[in-house]
Motif scaffolding. Structure first.
Motif, PDB file in Angstrom:
ATOM      1  N   ALA A  78       0.832  -1.207   0.000  1.00  0.00           N
ATOM      2  CA  ALA A  78       0.000   0.000   0.000  1.00  0.00           C
ATOM      3  C   ALA A  78       0.864   1.253   0.000  1.00  0.00           C
ATOM      4  CB  ALA A  78      -0.929  -0.016   1.215  1.00  0.00           C
ATOM      5  N   ASN A  79       1.909   1.248   0.808  1.00  0.00           N
ATOM      6  CA  ASN A  79       2.813   2.403   0.834  1.00  0.00           C
ATOM      7  C   ASN A  79       3.422   2.663  -0.534  1.00  0.00           C
ATOM      8  OD1 ASN A  79       2.358   2.658   3.585  1.00  0.00           O
ATOM      9  ND2 ASN A  79       4.196   1.514   4.160  1.00  0.00           N
ATOM     10  N   MET A  80       3.869   1.599  -1.195  1.00  0.00           N
ATOM     11  CA  MET A  80       4.565   1.765  -2.461  1.00  0.00           C
ATOM     12  C   MET A  80       3.633   2.244  -3.561  1.00  0.00           C
ATOM     13  SD  MET A  80       7.625   1.754  -3.416  1.00  0.00           S
ATOM     14  CE  MET A  80       8.351   0.864  -2.035  1.00  0.00           C
ATOM     15  N   GLY A  81       2.363   1.869  -3.491  1.00  0.00           N
ATOM     16  CA  GLY A  81       1.414   2.332  -4.497  1.00  0.00           C
ATOM     17  C   GLY A  81       1.342   3.847  -4.569  1.00  0.00           C
ATOM     18  N   PHE A  82       1.544   4.505  -3.430  1.00  0.00           N
ATOM     19  CA  PHE A  82       1.526   5.970  -3.394  1.00  0.00           C
ATOM     20  C   PHE A  82       2.910   6.577  -3.552  1.00  0.00           C
ATOM     21  CE2 PHE A  82      -2.347   4.704  -1.155  1.00  0.00           C
ATOM     22  CZ  PHE A  82      -3.285   5.534  -1.729  1.00  0.00           C
ATOM     23  N   SER A  83       3.928   5.979  -2.961  1.00  0.00           N
ATOM     24  CA  SER A  83       5.254   6.603  -2.985  1.00  0.00           C
ATOM     25  C   SER A  83       5.865   6.603  -4.387  1.00  0.00           C
ATOM     26  CB  SER A  83       6.190   5.918  -1.991  1.00  0.00           C
ATOM     27  OG  SER A  83       6.346   4.554  -2.283  1.00  0.00           O
ATOM     28  N   VAL A  84       5.555   5.595  -5.206  1.00  0.00           N
ATOM     29  CA  VAL A  84       6.036   5.607  -6.592  1.00  0.00           C
ATOM     30  C   VAL A  84       5.466   6.812  -7.334  1.00  0.00           C
ATOM     31  CG1 VAL A  84       5.872   4.409  -8.806  1.00  0.00           C
ATOM     32  CG2 VAL A  84       6.501   3.145  -6.752  1.00  0.00           C
ATOM     33  N   GLN A  85       4.197   7.135  -7.087  1.00  0.00           N
ATOM     34  CA  GLN A  85       3.612   8.320  -7.716  1.00  0.00           C
ATOM     35  C   GLN A  85       4.336   9.585  -7.263  1.00  0.00           C
ATOM     36  OE1 GLN A  85      -0.861   8.424  -8.012  1.00  0.00           O
ATOM     37  NE2 GLN A  85      -0.718   6.681  -6.599  1.00  0.00           N
ATOM     38  N   VAL A  86       4.680   9.637  -5.987  1.00  0.00           N
ATOM     39  CA  VAL A  86       5.402  10.800  -5.474  1.00  0.00           C
ATOM     40  C   VAL A  86       6.754  10.942  -6.169  1.00  0.00           C
ATOM     41  CG1 VAL A  86       6.583  11.718  -3.441  1.00  0.00           C
ATOM     42  CG2 VAL A  86       4.243  10.865  -3.247  1.00  0.00           C
ATOM     43  N   ALA A  87       7.464   9.824  -6.363  1.00  0.00           N
ATOM     44  CA  ALA A  87       8.759   9.875  -7.051  1.00  0.00           C
ATOM     45  C   ALA A  87       8.607  10.407  -8.467  1.00  0.00           C
ATOM     46  CB  ALA A  87       9.396   8.487  -7.071  1.00  0.00           C
ATOM     47  N   GLN A 104      -3.368  11.961   0.505  1.00  0.00           N
ATOM     48  CA  GLN A 104      -4.282  10.837   0.321  1.00  0.00           C
ATOM     49  C   GLN A 104      -3.662   9.528   0.804  1.00  0.00           C
ATOM     50  OE1 GLN A 104      -6.333  10.832  -3.536  1.00  0.00           O
ATOM     51  NE2 GLN A 104      -5.634  12.930  -3.852  1.00  0.00           N
ATOM     52  N   ALA A 105      -2.346   9.416   0.666  1.00  0.00           N
ATOM     53  CA  ALA A 105      -1.666   8.211   1.136  1.00  0.00           C
ATOM     54  C   ALA A 105      -1.811   8.052   2.641  1.00  0.00           C
ATOM     55  CB  ALA A 105      -0.183   8.279   0.756  1.00  0.00           C
ATOM     56  N   LEU A 106      -1.709   9.143   3.381  1.00  0.00           N
ATOM     57  CA  LEU A 106      -1.841   9.078   4.833  1.00  0.00           C
ATOM     58  C   LEU A 106      -3.207   8.524   5.229  1.00  0.00           C
ATOM     59  CD1 LEU A 106      -0.188  12.496   5.748  1.00  0.00           C
ATOM     60  CD2 LEU A 106       0.697  10.236   6.349  1.00  0.00           C
ATOM     61  N   ALA A 107      -4.253   9.011   4.568  1.00  0.00           N
ATOM     62  CA  ALA A 107      -5.601   8.552   4.897  1.00  0.00           C
ATOM     63  C   ALA A 107      -5.808   7.096   4.508  1.00  0.00           C
ATOM     64  CB  ALA A 107      -6.630   9.445   4.197  1.00  0.00           C
ATOM     65  N   CYS A 108      -5.441   6.746   3.282  1.00  0.00           N
ATOM     66  CA  CYS A 108      -5.714   5.396   2.774  1.00  0.00           C
ATOM     67  C   CYS A 108      -4.886   4.335   3.492  1.00  0.00           C
ATOM     68  CB  CYS A 108      -5.436   5.338   1.270  1.00  0.00           C
ATOM     69  SG  CYS A 108      -6.569   6.313   0.271  1.00  0.00           S
ATOM     70  N   CYS A 109      -3.605   4.604   3.703  1.00  0.00           N
ATOM     71  CA  CYS A 109      -2.718   3.585   4.276  1.00  0.00           C
ATOM     72  C   CYS A 109      -3.015   3.329   5.752  1.00  0.00           C
ATOM     73  CB  CYS A 109      -1.260   3.992   4.092  1.00  0.00           C
ATOM     74  SG  CYS A 109      -0.698   3.911   2.372  1.00  0.00           S
ATOM     75  N   GLY A 159       6.607   3.062   7.861  1.00  0.00           N
ATOM     76  CA  GLY A 159       6.988   2.630   6.519  1.00  0.00           C
ATOM     77  C   GLY A 159       6.586   3.622   5.450  1.00  0.00           C
ATOM     78  N   LEU A 160       5.385   4.201   5.576  1.00  0.00           N
ATOM     79  CA  LEU A 160       4.918   5.171   4.590  1.00  0.00           C
ATOM     80  C   LEU A 160       5.793   6.417   4.593  1.00  0.00           C
ATOM     81  CD1 LEU A 160       2.820   6.162   2.524  1.00  0.00           C
ATOM     82  CD2 LEU A 160       1.481   7.037   4.464  1.00  0.00           C
ATOM     83  N   CYS A 161       6.043   6.965   5.777  1.00  0.00           N
ATOM     84  CA  CYS A 161       6.859   8.177   5.860  1.00  0.00           C
ATOM     85  C   CYS A 161       8.284   7.917   5.387  1.00  0.00           C
ATOM     86  CB  CYS A 161       6.868   8.703   7.285  1.00  0.00           C
ATOM     87  SG  CYS A 161       5.249   9.271   7.863  1.00  0.00           S
ATOM     88  N   SER A 162       8.833   6.760   5.744  1.00  0.00           N
ATOM     89  CA  SER A 162      10.174   6.404   5.289  1.00  0.00           C
ATOM     90  C   SER A 162      10.226   6.305   3.769  1.00  0.00           C
ATOM     91  CB  SER A 162      10.599   5.081   5.922  1.00  0.00           C
ATOM     92  OG  SER A 162      11.832   4.640   5.409  1.00  0.00           O
ATOM     93  N   SER A 163       9.233   5.660   3.189  1.00  0.00           N
ATOM     94  CA  SER A 163       9.202   5.486   1.739  1.00  0.00           C
ATOM     95  C   SER A 163       9.070   6.822   1.018  1.00  0.00           C
ATOM     96  CB  SER A 163       8.034   4.559   1.366  1.00  0.00           C
ATOM     97  OG  SER A 163       7.995   4.332  -0.015  1.00  0.00           O
ATOM     98  N   ALA A 245      -9.132  19.851   5.636  1.00  0.00           N
ATOM     99  CA  ALA A 245      -9.216  18.412   5.861  1.00  0.00           C
ATOM    100  C   ALA A 245      -9.695  17.675   4.632  1.00  0.00           C
ATOM    101  CB  ALA A 245     -10.135  18.131   7.047  1.00  0.00           C
ATOM    102  N   ALA A 246     -10.505  18.355   3.800  1.00  0.00           N
ATOM    103  CA  ALA A 246     -11.042  17.686   2.611  1.00  0.00           C
ATOM    104  C   ALA A 246      -9.949  17.240   1.654  1.00  0.00           C
ATOM    105  CB  ALA A 246     -12.025  18.614   1.889  1.00  0.00           C
ATOM    106  N   SER A 247      -8.773  17.897   1.696  1.00  0.00           N
ATOM    107  CA  SER A 247      -7.707  17.561   0.765  1.00  0.00           C
ATOM    108  C   SER A 247      -7.111  16.186   1.056  1.00  0.00           C
ATOM    109  CB  SER A 247      -6.605  18.624   0.828  1.00  0.00           C
ATOM    110  OG  SER A 247      -5.977  18.617   2.097  1.00  0.00           O
ATOM    111  N   PHE A 248      -7.416  15.633   2.220  1.00  0.00           N
ATOM    112  CA  PHE A 248      -6.942  14.294   2.553  1.00  0.00           C
ATOM    113  C   PHE A 248      -7.870  13.212   2.005  1.00  0.00           C
ATOM    114  CE2 PHE A 248      -4.574  16.879   5.436  1.00  0.00           C
ATOM    115  CZ  PHE A 248      -3.411  16.180   5.721  1.00  0.00           C
ATOM    116  N   ARG A 249      -8.994  13.602   1.464  1.00  0.00           N
ATOM    117  CA  ARG A 249      -9.927  12.619   0.925  1.00  0.00           C
ATOM    118  C   ARG A 249      -9.367  12.010  -0.353  1.00  0.00           C
ATOM    119  NH1 ARG A 249     -15.582  16.108   1.479  1.00  0.00           N
ATOM    120  NH2 ARG A 249     -15.603  16.161   3.774  1.00  0.00           N
TER     121      ARG A 249
END
Length: 468
Positions: A78-87, A104-109, A159-163, A245-249
C-alpha cells in the motif's frame, strides 16, 4: 558534487557521467544499507535474546514469523502504491502534485493498517495451530502475534513516511531513524525480557514500543521538515502548502494509480507470504529444533541480503525520478549499475556467511543441534546470494518504474512452482537441508529470470512512451 545536486541533474535533464551515476547510487544506497543492516542486527539481537530463553521460546516466534512478514508485506505494498507516484511527480518537478498524493496516502494507508489489525486480532488464537504448532509453544506464539498485530498502524505510518522521504531523495533521515529504532528495540527488549521477565511477550512489547516512537519521529520529519513534501509549519503556510481536511480525501486518479501499482505487489506479498507459511508448515513436522534452526538461520541470512534491499531502495528512487523526468537512457543506466553493485556486494556477503556460519549460529543459540542444522542451511544458501541480489535490485528497479504486475507474476511462479515443490519433495529425505536446498535453487532461478527482464528493457521503453 553534493547528492542533492546530482538528483537535481535528473529533474533538469542534464547529462551525467558514469562516475557521477555510480557515485549517486552509492550515496543513496549507503544510508539505506546501514538502516537495513541495523534492522537486521536488531532482529539478530532479538532472536539471540529469545534464543537464550530456550528452544521453545525461539520456536514460538519462528512459528508465526512468516505471518508477520505477510502483514508487513501487505502494508508495504500500500505504501509503495503511493510513494512511486510521489517519485514520478518529484522527477517532473511537480511538488504540489507530490504533496496531494501524500495527503491521500496518509488517509488510505492508515485505514488499511486498521483493517489488518482487526484481522490479526481475529485469528491470533488459532493461528499457531493452523501452522502446525504444538500446544507447548502455541500460547507464546499467539501472544507474540497479537502484539505484533496491534503494532500494525505504527509499522504502516513508519513505513509510509520512510518510503516518501526516500523517494524524495532523502535517505539519511529515515536511515538514521531506523538505526535509532534498532537501538531502542534492544533496550526495550532487555527491559521487558530480562528485567520484567516477560519472555516472548517481552520481545513483542519491546518491538511495539520502539516502532511507536519511531513512527512519530518519522512523521514529524516528513510532514514538518521535508523541503519537498512538508504539509505543516510556518514555511509550509507561507508557500500555501496547508490544506483543509477535505484535501486528505482520496480521489479517483490517485487511488486508481495506487491500486494499479500496489495491487500486484499486494497479491504478490499475499501469495509469497502464503508460500512462506506453507514452508513453515513443511518445516514444522521436522521438530522443535528444526523450527528454531530454520527461524534463526533466516535471521542470520538476512545480514547478507539487507544490503541488496538498501541498493534496491536507491534504484527505486533513481528510476522513479528518471521516469518522471522522461530520461530513458539515464534510467536504464541507473538500473544496470544498481544491479551490478547489488550482485557484487551480496556475493561478498555470501562468502563471509559461508565461512562464519557456525560462529553466527552460535551467537543465536547455545543449543548444539540448532547451531549445527542452522550452519548447514546457511552454507547451502550462500551459493544463491549473487542471483538473489539480482532479483532484489531488479525488483526495486521495476517498482520505481511502476511496473509491478509482471514481476509479481514472476516471483509467484518461482516461489510456488520451484521452491515449495522442491521443498516438499526434498524435506522428506533430507530434512531442513532439503528445504534450504530448494530455497537456494529457487532464488538462483528467480535472479536469472529477473535479469532477463531487465536486459530486455521493455519496462523502460513502454513507460517512457506512455509519459511522452
Amino acid at each position: 558534487m553534493a547528492k542533492t545536486d546530482l538528483l537535481q541533474y535528473i529533474r533538469e535533464g542534464r547529462t551525467m557521467t558514469r562516475g557521477e551515476q555510480l557515485r549517486l547510487i552509492v550515496q543513496l544506497s549507503v544510508p539505506s544499507i546501514l538502516a537495513q543492516i541495523s534492522a537486521t542486527v536488531m532482529f539478530f539481537i532479538d532472536a539471540a535474546m529469545v534464543g537464550h530463553l530456550g528452544e521453545k521460546a525461539t520456536a514460538a516466534i519462528g512459528l508465526v514469523e512468516t505471518t508477520t512478514w505477510l502483514m508487513n508485506g501487505l502494508m508495504g505494498a500500500a505504501n509503495m502504491g503511493f510513494s512511486v507516484q510521489v517519485a514520478h511527480f518529484i522527477g517532473a518537478s511537480d511538488f504540489e502534485g507530490a504533496r496531494r498524493v501524500l495527503r491521500q496516502a496518509l488517509a488510505c494507508c492508515l485505514l488499511w493498517s486498521l483493517l489488518i489489525l482487526v484481522a490479526a486480532v481475529a485469528v491470533h488464537q488459532q493461528l499457531p495451530y493452523w501452522l502446525g504448532g504444538s500446544p507447548e509453544i502455541a500460547r507464546d506464539a499467539s501472544l507474540y502475534f497479537l502484539l505484533f498485530g496491534l503494532s500494525g498502524p505504527f509499522f504502516q505510518l513508519s513505513g509510509l513516511c520512510s518510503s516518501m522521504l526516500k523517494c524524495s531523495g532523502n535517505m539519511k533521515v529515515p536511515s538514521a531513524l531506523h538505526i535509532l529504532m534498532c537501538a531502542m528495540d534492544v533496550a526495550f527488549n532487555y527491559f521487558f525480557i530480562y528485567i520484567m521477565q516477560l519472555g516472548v511477550l517481552g520481545a513483542a512489547l519491546g518491538t511495539l514500543s520502539a516502532v511507536a516512537i519511531t513512527s512519530a519521529l518519522m512523521a514529524w520529519q516528513l510532514l514538518k521538515h521535508s523541503p519537498m513534501l512538508r504539509l505543516f509549519g510556518r514555511q509550509a503556510r507561507a508557500q500555501g502548502r496547508t490544506a483543509p481536511a477535505a484535501s486528505f480525501r482520496p480521489t479517483a486518479d490517485v487511488v486508481r494509480t495506487a491500486v494499479k501499482v500496489g495491487l500486484p505487489m499486494g497479491f504478490q506479498h499475499l501469495l509469497m507470504g502464503g508460500a512462506q507459511i506453507v514452508s513453515t508448515i513443511i518445516v514444522a513436522p521436522l521438530g522443535t529444533v528444526a523450527i528454531a534452526a530454520n527461524s534463526l538461520a533466516i535471521t542470520v541470512e538476512s545480514l547478507c541480503y539487507m544490503p541488496g534491499y538498501g541498493i534496491a531502495d536507491a534504484a527505486t528512487t533513481l528510476v522513479g525520478q528518471g521516469i518522471g523526468a522522461g530520461q530513458r537512457v539515464l534510467t536504464r543506466s541507473f538500473a544496470h549499475l544498481s544491479v551490478a553493485l547489488g550482485i557484487g556486494v551480496m556475493t561478498a556477503m555470501g562468502v563471509l556467511m559461508f565461512i562464519f556460519a557456525p560462529e553466527l549460529m552460535s551467537v543465536m543459540s547455545p543449543v548444539a543441534g540448532i547451531v549445527s542444522e542452522g550452519a548447514q542451511a546457511l552454507r547451502i544458501e550462500a551459493f544463491a546470494e549473487p542471483m538473489f541480489a539480482a532479483a532484489i535490485v531488479c525488483n526495486g528497479v521495476f517498482v520505481g518504474a511502476g511496473d509491478t504486475l509482471k514481476p509479481a507474476i514472476m516471483n509467484l511462479m518461482s516461489m510456488w512452482g520451484v521452491r515449495l515443490t522442491l521443498a516438499w519433495w526434498l524435506a522428506r529425505d533430507y530434512g531442513l537441508r532439503g528445504v534450504w536446498t530448494a530455497m537456494a535453487v529457487e532464488l538462483t532461478f528467480r535472479g536469472f529470470i529477473f535479469l532477463l527482464r531487465l536486459w530486455k528493457g521493455n519496462w523502460n521503453r513502454q513507460l517512457i512512451r506512455a509519459r511522452s
